[in-house]
Design an enzyme around this catalytic site. Structure first.
Site, PDB file in Angstrom:
ATOM      1  N   THR A  33     -33.016 -32.291 -20.925  1.00 43.08           N
ATOM      2  CA  THR A  33     -34.312 -32.782 -20.702  1.00 43.08           C
ATOM      3  C   THR A  33     -35.178 -33.274 -22.011  1.00 43.08           C
ATOM      4  OG1 THR A  33     -34.686 -30.874 -19.074  1.00 43.08           O
ATOM      5  CG2 THR A  33     -36.921 -31.806 -20.114  1.00 43.08           C
ATOM      6  N   SER A  55     -27.253 -30.351 -18.510  1.00 39.14           N
ATOM      7  CA  SER A  55     -26.524 -29.246 -19.020  1.00 39.14           C
ATOM      8  C   SER A  55     -25.712 -28.579 -18.114  1.00 39.14           C
ATOM      9  CB  SER A  55     -27.035 -28.435 -20.269  1.00 39.14           C
ATOM     10  OG  SER A  55     -27.903 -27.643 -19.391  1.00 39.14           O
ATOM     11  N   THR A  59     -31.345 -27.383 -21.772  1.00 41.20           N
ATOM     12  CA  THR A  59     -31.542 -25.752 -22.083  1.00 41.20           C
ATOM     13  C   THR A  59     -30.680 -24.882 -21.077  1.00 41.20           C
ATOM     14  OG1 THR A  59     -33.545 -25.777 -20.616  1.00 41.20           O
ATOM     15  CG2 THR A  59     -33.735 -26.178 -23.225  1.00 41.20           C
ATOM     16  N   ASP A  60     -30.516 -25.504 -19.788  1.00 37.51           N
ATOM     17  CA  ASP A  60     -29.906 -24.580 -18.859  1.00 37.51           C
ATOM     18  C   ASP A  60     -28.459 -23.838 -19.312  1.00 37.51           C
ATOM     19  OD1 ASP A  60     -31.771 -25.933 -17.350  1.00 37.51           O
ATOM     20  OD2 ASP A  60     -30.400 -26.570 -15.521  1.00 37.51           O
TER      21      ASP A  60
HETATM   22  N1  ASP Z   1     -31.832 -28.796 -16.497  1.00 38.37           N
HETATM   23  C1  ASP Z   1     -32.082 -29.243 -17.728  1.00 38.37           C
HETATM   24  C2  ASP Z   1     -30.898 -29.552 -18.405  1.00 38.37           C
HETATM   25  O1  ASP Z   1     -30.275 -28.448 -18.870  1.00 38.37           O
HETATM   26  C3  ASP Z   1     -33.065 -28.369 -18.341  1.00 38.37           C
HETATM   27  C4  ASP Z   1     -33.473 -28.775 -19.760  1.00 38.37           C
HETATM   28  O2  ASP Z   1     -32.892 -29.365 -20.701  1.00 38.37           O
HETATM   29  O3  ASP Z   1     -33.971 -28.067 -20.406  1.00 38.37           O
HETATM   30  O4  ASP Z   1     -30.174 -30.346 -18.598  1.00 38.37           O
END
Ligand code: ASP
Length: 322
Positions: free
Chosen positions: A12, A54, A85-86
């Site tokens: 993200t 991710s 973050t995932d």
């Molecule tokens: N779905 C996103 C990822 O992990 C979430 C993020 O980056 O916060 O790429």
């Protein structure tokens, strides 16, 4: 002059929101166009290493990232990795277990995309760079820093689906904080002896126990003859009796089976002697893992097997994680 390498991997932090609020990957990372991130006494080199959401990360891509850091290690004084973050906690822990580094390695990300109102990406990136240039950040293992908090890779987990305050270290808390003028550390986790891997094995599974679970998934693991299995047991580490015959088949196939607790805090410990209770699972050949959640234990098991460990060596490797 300190030299910091920023490796962008996607997530993200490098995505944008469209007019309808949907978020997607960009063809190139907007953070790469960011005004100079360098300062008076440090120089930042940025590289778009990958551009993956991710959930698309795999142990293979984690290994590629680890190899890139190893290759660039002598040229830089610290490393920042931006990541979705995932699965950030899995990549951070993978690096923590496999890299030998006294230099800071800081993993960061964002909960709001690059053009969202209140985007946290640039702030988190600048904070991670501040951490990476700070001498106090050396010899602390891989760090995860978002929302002004610093966590040890081995303890941290994503706790909220959308809130910027999402990363938590259950039971122990953050090891430090990013303050206005300084970086403050409160404690240091025990160092991890790094393990050498050149490839990653497949078929290391993770199953979560639930009330009424049947034997199907365990039967599938036994049939596939996977390399290893992590189970998230209920409570202190128990399983429904319905899965036990299939679990026995998995163990009889010589597939190493490790168990963590599915709860957010605390540790898996063999306490109960009833059918499916932890004591009985230990007698069957299930190994209890302390201090890791399911996804981290899976990364550690995968790394241990990839490094050629088996039997007692593997048990010892997975046993203590504090
Ligand atoms: N779905 C996103 C990822 O992990 C979430 C993020 O980056 O916060 O790429």
């Amino acid at each position: 002059m300190k030299n910091i390498l920023v490796l962008h991997t996607g997530g993200t932090i490098s995505m944008s929101e469209n007019d309808y609020g949907a978020v997607d990957t960009n063809s190139s990372n907007p953070l790469m166009k960011q005004a100079n991130l360098s300062g008076e006494d440090f120089h930042v080199t940025s590289k778009e290493f990958m551009n993956l959401p991710s959930p698309h990360m795999t142990p293979e891509t984690m290994l590629t990232l680890q190899q890139e850091i190893k290759q660039e290690y002598e040229k830089f004084d610290g490393f920042v990795i931006t990541h979705g973050t995932d699965t950030l906690e899995e990549t951070a822990y993978f690096l923590d277990l496999t890299l030998s580094s006294n230099k800071p390695i800081v993993v960061t990300g964002a909960m709001r995309s690059s053009n969202s109102i209140g985007s946290d990406g640039l702030h988190n990136l600048i904070s991670a760079i501040r951490i990476a240039i700070n001498n106090e950040s050396r010899n602390r293992g891989v760090l995860v820093a978002l929302n002004d908090q610093i966590h040890a890779a081995r303890f941290v987990t994503k706790a909220h689906t959308t809130n910027v305050e999402t990363f938590e270290s259950p039971s122990v808390g953050p090891i430090g904080e990013v303050l206005h003028d300084t970086i403050a550390y409160y404690f240091n986790p025990k160092p991890i002896a790094p393990i050498q891997i050149n490839q990653v094995v497949q078929q290391v599974y993770l199953l979560k126990a639930y009330a009424g679970m049947d034997a199907d998934l365990f039967n599938h693991v036994a049939k596939k003859s996977g390399n290893g299995l992590i189970i998230e047991g209920t409570g202190a580490g128990n399983l429904p009796p319905t899965v036990l015959p299939a679990l026995q088949k998995v163990i009889d196939h010589q597939i190493p089976v490790f168990l963590v607790a599915r709860g957010y805090r605390g540790n898996a410990e063999p306490v109960y002697t009833y059918e499916g209770g932890g004591e009985q699972l230990v007698k069957m050949g299930v190994n209890f893992v302390h201090g890791l959640n399911g996804q981290k234990a899976r990364i550690k098991l995968l790394i241990g097997i990839s490094a050629g460990l088996s039997n007692d060596g593997l048990k010892e490797y997975l046993s203590n994680n504090f």
